[in-house]
Write an enzyme that holds these catalytic residues in place. Sequence first.
Site, PDB file in Angstrom:
ATOM      1  CG  ASN A 100      20.270  35.700 -10.761  1.00 48.01           C
ATOM      2  OD1 ASN A 100      19.166  36.227 -10.700  1.00 48.01           O
ATOM      3  ND2 ASN A 100      20.549  34.579 -10.102  1.00 48.01           N
TER       4      ASN A 100
ATOM      5  CD1 TRP B 142       5.004  46.798   2.496  1.00 51.02           C
ATOM      6  CD2 TRP B 142       7.122  46.116   2.771  1.00 51.02           C
ATOM      7  NE1 TRP B 142       5.109  45.523   1.979  1.00 51.02           N
ATOM      8  CE2 TRP B 142       6.397  45.068   2.136  1.00 51.02           C
ATOM      9  CE3 TRP B 142       8.474  45.901   3.043  1.00 51.02           C
ATOM     10  CZ2 TRP B 142       6.977  43.857   1.773  1.00 51.02           C
ATOM     11  CZ3 TRP B 142       9.041  44.688   2.676  1.00 51.02           C
ATOM     12  CH2 TRP B 142       8.304  43.682   2.052  1.00 51.02           C
TER      13      TRP B 142
ATOM     14  CD1 TRP C  86       6.886  42.748  -1.988  1.00 46.42           C
ATOM     15  CD2 TRP C  86       6.844  43.007  -4.206  1.00 46.42           C
ATOM     16  NE1 TRP C  86       5.625  42.419  -2.423  1.00 46.42           N
ATOM     17  CE2 TRP C  86       5.568  42.554  -3.781  1.00 46.42           C
ATOM     18  CE3 TRP C  86       7.053  43.234  -5.558  1.00 46.42           C
ATOM     19  CZ2 TRP C  86       4.510  42.337  -4.682  1.00 46.42           C
ATOM     20  CZ3 TRP C  86       6.004  43.021  -6.449  1.00 46.42           C
ATOM     21  CH2 TRP C  86       4.754  42.580  -6.005  1.00 46.42           C
TER      22      TRP C  86
ATOM     23  CD  GLU D 107      19.492  29.628 -13.373  1.00 46.56           C
ATOM     24  OE1 GLU D 107      18.715  30.565 -13.132  1.00 46.56           O
ATOM     25  OE2 GLU D 107      19.844  28.816 -12.502  1.00 46.56           O
TER      26      GLU D 107
ATOM     27  CD1 TRP E 197      15.573  28.923 -12.011  1.00 50.58           C
ATOM     28  CD2 TRP E 197      13.806  29.791 -10.913  1.00 50.58           C
ATOM     29  NE1 TRP E 197      15.553  28.418 -10.729  1.00 50.58           N
ATOM     30  CE2 TRP E 197      14.496  28.932 -10.038  1.00 50.58           C
ATOM     31  CE3 TRP E 197      12.665  30.449 -10.453  1.00 50.58           C
ATOM     32  CZ2 TRP E 197      14.077  28.722  -8.711  1.00 50.58           C
ATOM     33  CZ3 TRP E 197      12.245  30.249  -9.141  1.00 50.58           C
ATOM     34  CH2 TRP E 197      12.948  29.389  -8.287  1.00 50.58           C
TER      35      TRP E 197
ATOM     36  CD1 TRP F 201      12.090  42.974  -8.612  1.00 49.89           C
ATOM     37  CD2 TRP F 201      12.520  43.480  -6.474  1.00 49.89           C
ATOM     38  NE1 TRP F 201      13.125  43.885  -8.590  1.00 49.89           N
ATOM     39  CE2 TRP F 201      13.405  44.209  -7.303  1.00 49.89           C
ATOM     40  CE3 TRP F 201      12.605  43.628  -5.102  1.00 49.89           C
ATOM     41  CZ2 TRP F 201      14.366  45.073  -6.775  1.00 49.89           C
ATOM     42  CZ3 TRP F 201      13.570  44.490  -4.569  1.00 49.89           C
ATOM     43  CH2 TRP F 201      14.425  45.195  -5.397  1.00 49.89           C
TER      44      TRP F 201
HETATM   45  P1  FAD Z   1      21.819  33.383 -17.680  1.00 51.04           P
HETATM   46  O1  FAD Z   1      22.348  32.906 -16.384  1.00 51.04           O
HETATM   47  O2  FAD Z   1      22.703  33.264 -18.836  1.00 51.04           O
HETATM   48  O3  FAD Z   1      20.445  32.622 -17.924  1.00 51.04           O
HETATM   49  C1  FAD Z   1      19.897  32.407 -19.230  1.00 51.04           C
HETATM   50  C2  FAD Z   1      18.512  33.011 -19.295  1.00 51.04           C
HETATM   51  O4  FAD Z   1      17.643  32.386 -18.370  1.00 51.04           O
HETATM   52  C3  FAD Z   1      18.449  34.486 -18.956  1.00 51.04           C
HETATM   53  O5  FAD Z   1      18.797  35.273 -20.051  1.00 51.04           O
HETATM   54  C4  FAD Z   1      17.013  34.664 -18.511  1.00 51.04           C
HETATM   55  O6  FAD Z   1      16.147  34.819 -19.602  1.00 51.04           O
HETATM   56  C5  FAD Z   1      16.719  33.338 -17.830  1.00 51.04           C
HETATM   57  N1  FAD Z   1      16.940  33.436 -16.389  1.00 51.04           N
HETATM   58  C6  FAD Z   1      18.090  33.246 -15.719  1.00 51.04           C
HETATM   59  N2  FAD Z   1      17.891  33.360 -14.384  1.00 51.04           N
HETATM   60  C7  FAD Z   1      16.581  33.627 -14.223  1.00 51.04           C
HETATM   61  C8  FAD Z   1      15.749  33.853 -13.087  1.00 51.04           C
HETATM   62  N3  FAD Z   1      16.230  33.784 -11.843  1.00 51.04           N
HETATM   63  N4  FAD Z   1      14.442  34.127 -13.283  1.00 51.04           N
HETATM   64  C9  FAD Z   1      13.918  34.173 -14.535  1.00 51.04           C
HETATM   65  N5  FAD Z   1      14.657  33.947 -15.642  1.00 51.04           N
HETATM   66  C10 FAD Z   1      15.969  33.689 -15.492  1.00 51.04           C
HETATM   67  N6  FAD Z   1      15.298  38.487 -15.491  1.00 51.04           N
HETATM   68  C11 FAD Z   1      14.749  39.060 -16.573  1.00 51.04           C
HETATM   69  O7  FAD Z   1      14.888  38.534 -17.688  1.00 51.04           O
HETATM   70  N7  FAD Z   1      14.029  40.231 -16.463  1.00 51.04           N
HETATM   71  C12 FAD Z   1      13.853  40.852 -15.273  1.00 51.04           C
HETATM   72  O8  FAD Z   1      13.172  41.883 -15.214  1.00 51.04           O
HETATM   73  C13 FAD Z   1      14.438  40.280 -14.119  1.00 51.04           C
HETATM   74  N8  FAD Z   1      14.336  40.883 -12.909  1.00 51.04           N
HETATM   75  C14 FAD Z   1      14.921  40.307 -11.809  1.00 51.04           C
HETATM   76  C15 FAD Z   1      14.783  40.924 -10.550  1.00 51.04           C
HETATM   77  C16 FAD Z   1      15.363  40.367  -9.427  1.00 51.04           C
HETATM   78  C17 FAD Z   1      15.186  41.015  -8.090  1.00 51.04           C
HETATM   79  C18 FAD Z   1      16.095  39.166  -9.541  1.00 51.04           C
HETATM   80  C19 FAD Z   1      16.725  38.540  -8.337  1.00 51.04           C
HETATM   81  C20 FAD Z   1      16.231  38.532 -10.760  1.00 51.04           C
HETATM   82  C21 FAD Z   1      15.646  39.087 -11.914  1.00 51.04           C
HETATM   83  N9  FAD Z   1      15.756  38.470 -13.174  1.00 51.04           N
HETATM   84  C22 FAD Z   1      15.169  39.053 -14.271  1.00 51.04           C
HETATM   85  C23 FAD Z   1      16.349  37.130 -13.315  1.00 51.04           C
HETATM   86  C24 FAD Z   1      17.853  37.083 -13.616  1.00 51.04           C
HETATM   87  O9  FAD Z   1      18.549  37.902 -12.739  1.00 51.04           O
HETATM   88  C25 FAD Z   1      18.197  37.480 -15.037  1.00 51.04           C
HETATM   89  O10 FAD Z   1      17.385  36.792 -15.964  1.00 51.04           O
HETATM   90  C26 FAD Z   1      19.657  37.125 -15.352  1.00 51.04           C
HETATM   91  O11 FAD Z   1      20.510  37.799 -14.464  1.00 51.04           O
HETATM   92  C27 FAD Z   1      19.972  37.493 -16.765  1.00 51.04           C
HETATM   93  O12 FAD Z   1      21.329  37.298 -17.021  1.00 51.04           O
HETATM   94  P2  FAD Z   1      21.797  36.266 -18.113  1.00 51.04           P
HETATM   95  O13 FAD Z   1      21.036  36.481 -19.358  1.00 51.04           O
HETATM   96  O14 FAD Z   1      23.271  36.344 -18.174  1.00 51.04           O
HETATM   97  O15 FAD Z   1      21.338  34.891 -17.451  1.00 51.04           O
END
Ligand code: FAD
Length: 487
Positions: A354, A319, A372, A288, A291, A395
């Site tokens: 997420n 759209w 989007w 993650e 990502w 997105w």
């Molecule tokens: P954890 O599951 O604990 O993951 C650890 C870290 O990994 C996160 O803190 C984050 O930095 C990174 N991470 C995890 N999942 C993703 C992912 N899919 N993409 C990129 N990084 C990830 N994340 C953001 O940080 N900023 C945003 O603006 C953002 N916008 C999003 C918009 C959409 C439509 C979607 C579907 C996802 C988005 N995310 C974004 C990714 C993700 O949803 C969040 O990073 C995550 O929910 C953060 O929760 P956590 O810290 O508990 O994640």
Amino acid sequence: MTEEQTPIIVWFREDLRICDNEALWEAANSETPVLCVYVHDQESPGVRPLGGAALWWLHGALRDLDEKLLGLGNGLAIFRGMAIELIPRIAQEFGASAVFWNRRYGAAERRIDAEIKATLRGQGKTAKSFSGNLVNEPWTLETTEGGPFRVFSAYWRAARTIGTPPHPLPPPRRLGPHRGSRGSAVGRVELDELGLEVSQPDWASGLRQSWSRGETGAQATLERFLEYGFHTYATERDRPDRSVTSQLSPYLRFGNISARAVWHAALMSSASRTEQGVERNLEKFLSELGWREFSYHLLYHFPDLAHRSYRPAFEEMPWRHDAADLNAWRKGRTGYPLVDAGMRELWHTGWMHNRVRMVVASFLTKHLLIDWRKGEEWFWDTLVDADQASNSASWQWVAGSGADAAPYFRIFNPVLQGEKFDPDGTYVKRWLPELAGLPASLINRPWEASTSQMAAAGMVLGETYPRPIVDHGYGRLRALEAVKKLA
Ligand code: FAD
């Protein structure tokens, strides 16, 4: 060392921390006074102004950083204005020998940093940038053909061959004080003068209840995650009803903690564990973080990520421009409980799980067929972790327009997603108390409740909770038809 001596300036940006901060570390070890500077720049052409929730976060993060720096002997000098003018001017005014910073990766930010570097060097000063935001710099990984990666799995395989990142740096023991950290200078302001802490109307009370901002909060959040969430991360991270994920995203966004430090903490924690599935939890969690790295890789190679569909065909998407539907989505009044719960969680806390982010984004771009970019903009304004790489890349991933995107025909059914990932309706009930009286079997489909069930739950469909604004089957088909017409 005296306060009058030539200082090195450390220019803080998206690295608001004292631990594992290469620019700060290098400056602190230089045997010269250090002047710590933050420039609040919402004006520079091309730099996207921060949204409301992010500005709120910034206030807390700057206050925390200032306290931590004061503890090292030298507070934070805050300036307001365009960095391109201010940084060289501050360097001149205080006779700095060098300016150090950790890198940013957006196109406008890189252009500004390159110009500032050239100006400083023209003034005979040293300008040096460091790696501070990512585990791997975006340009260090490339395909065998020498190009950027477009597919996460291939990117991540390549990233994993690099091995463990270097150990995070400790905080400096002391910073040589400099007179510039007090006193006045052109553009210098007090933190409160930036007006980032909202008061009237006070829409941030939910945010305040939910977060402890800055590096102090980051450490506590990381420890909590490792103790209570990490051991079931791989199996439960998709459950919005469980607090399993780390919630580190805003801290990583503002650099209140480094990705490298999170990586090593997870590694150390898993090494000391004996329960089953440790390796799986670790790998899932690191991926993650991967990502996030991949999103920056995309942003670096495709700087228009927030504005243009990565797949050009999607620029022709028909759209819909429906302000009422967009508003219902923003307010959490679509009539689909999981979508509405997510949007209200976002409004209240500045964060959303997420899995639910994916569902609400799919609902907007597919069921409602709304661009989007409209969703991305709303998230940009309301998320405390609003991030120019992860937000746009995610997105586009959900909409189907991105690199390595979810296939367009995979349209989340918000009812089934709710039933699968929030089986008891705990999450929905938390954010939609008006549905709390319904049995779990109906919580994601309240329109199927009988008159007596509604009465028993104290719910009137269309009054206390909206009817669905679009039929799932109809919305799904409309989206599929629209995409079929794209080249
Ligand atoms: P954890 O599951 O604990 O993951 C650890 C870290 O990994 C996160 O803190 C984050 O930095 C990174 N991470 C995890 N999942 C993703 C992912 N899919 N993409 C990129 N990084 C990830 N994340 C953001 O940080 N900023 C945003 O603006 C953002 N916008 C999003 C918009 C959409 C439509 C979607 C579907 C996802 C988005 N995310 C974004 C990714 C993700 O949803 C969040 O990073 C995550 O929910 C953060 O929760 P956590 O810290 O508990 O994640």
